[in-house]
Motif scaffolding. Structure first.
Motif, PDB file in Angstrom:
ATOM      1  N   UNK A  29      36.553  38.141  38.583  1.00  0.00           N
ATOM      2  CA  UNK A  29      36.237  37.363  37.368  1.00  0.00           C
ATOM      3  C   UNK A  29      37.528  36.565  37.596  1.00  0.00           C
ATOM      4  N   UNK A  30      38.784  37.174  37.590  1.00  0.00           N
ATOM      5  CA  UNK A  30      40.005  36.735  37.429  1.00  0.00           C
ATOM      6  C   UNK A  30      40.434  35.754  38.416  1.00  0.00           C
ATOM      7  N   UNK A  31      39.880  36.057  39.533  1.00  0.00           N
ATOM      8  CA  UNK A  31      40.066  35.229  40.798  1.00  0.00           C
ATOM      9  C   UNK A  31      39.280  33.992  40.740  1.00  0.00           C
ATOM     10  N   UNK A  32      38.216  34.228  40.270  1.00  0.00           N
ATOM     11  CA  UNK A  32      37.189  33.004  40.237  1.00  0.00           C
ATOM     12  C   UNK A  32      37.686  32.092  38.944  1.00  0.00           C
ATOM     13  N   UNK A  33      38.472  32.540  38.105  1.00  0.00           N
ATOM     14  CA  UNK A  33      39.138  31.651  37.111  1.00  0.00           C
ATOM     15  C   UNK A  33      40.273  31.239  37.384  1.00  0.00           C
ATOM     16  N   UNK A 141      37.550  30.103  25.875  1.00  0.00           N
ATOM     17  CA  UNK A 141      36.930  31.363  25.799  1.00  0.00           C
ATOM     18  C   UNK A 141      35.745  31.278  26.489  1.00  0.00           C
ATOM     19  N   UNK A 142      35.008  30.015  25.791  1.00  0.00           N
ATOM     20  CA  UNK A 142      33.512  29.826  26.290  1.00  0.00           C
ATOM     21  C   UNK A 142      33.665  29.713  27.767  1.00  0.00           C
ATOM     22  N   UNK A 143      34.686  28.837  28.290  1.00  0.00           N
ATOM     23  CA  UNK A 143      34.481  28.401  29.878  1.00  0.00           C
ATOM     24  C   UNK A 143      34.540  29.748  30.659  1.00  0.00           C
ATOM     25  N   UNK A 144      35.679  30.632  30.138  1.00  0.00           N
ATOM     26  CA  UNK A 144      35.983  31.798  30.728  1.00  0.00           C
ATOM     27  C   UNK A 144      34.692  33.104  30.576  1.00  0.00           C
ATOM     28  N   UNK A 145      33.808  33.064  29.640  1.00  0.00           N
ATOM     29  CA  UNK A 145      32.588  33.544  29.726  1.00  0.00           C
ATOM     30  C   UNK A 145      31.469  33.337  30.584  1.00  0.00           C
TER      31      UNK A 145
END
Length: 160
Positions: A29-33, A141-145
């Motif tokens: 997830x962190x890599x995708x972000x 936060x919404x974009x991260x989720x």
């Protein structure tokens, strides 16, 4: 400022919990972000898990007022304390910054699927502009989720 979001996964709650508790998933997830760096620690706690995701995020694209507070990068620490595979607490902080989001995270069975429910209270203690910064924080936060959900859907289909 209150923030709430539900995300649906086509898997049983135990499968979704196993994914959320897996450091490899959180790293993906962190890599995708596109975070600058991430350290994930997962410690079993009874039937739940204590999870810490410590990441450095690039602040490019943030409004000038936010960059003035955050700098070129900012550290975000997400702590999730799952008391069992269905519910826990979540806290998001930026060490040294006047920001905090805290609340609950819950997995709810929905037929053969699962709803992940996130409820947060977001606070930014900056005079005059705190409300605007809280809105910006909830948007982030919404974009991260959204990214986490996208990666999670693929993960549950076997894309690991």
């Amino acid at each position: 400022m209150r923030y709430s979001r539900e995300l649906a996964y086509a898997a049983a709650p135990d499968e979704v919990f196993a994914m959320l508790a897996d450091p490899a998933f959180r790293e993906k997830v962190a890599a995708a972000q596109q975070v600058v760096s991430v350290t994930v620690t997962a410690t079993p706690a009874g039937t739940g898990v204590s999870l810490v995701v410590d990441q450095v995020q690039n602040t490019a694209g943030l409004p000038a007022i936010a960059k003035k507070i955050a700098g070129d990068t900012t550290q975000a620490v997400v702590r999730e304390e799952w008391s069992d595979p269905r519910s826990g607490t979540i806290e998001i902080t930026a060490p040294g910054k006047p920001t905090r989001a805290a609340g609950t995270v819950t997995l709810v069975a929905d037929g053969g699927a699962t709803k992940l429910v996130v409820d947060l209270e977001v606070t930014v203690k900056v005079p005059l502009v705190g409300g605007r910064l809280e809105k910006l924080m909830t948007d982030n936060i919404d974009a991260g989720l959204s990214v986490e959900h996208s990666v999670g859907v693929s993960w549950l289909k076997g894309d690991r």
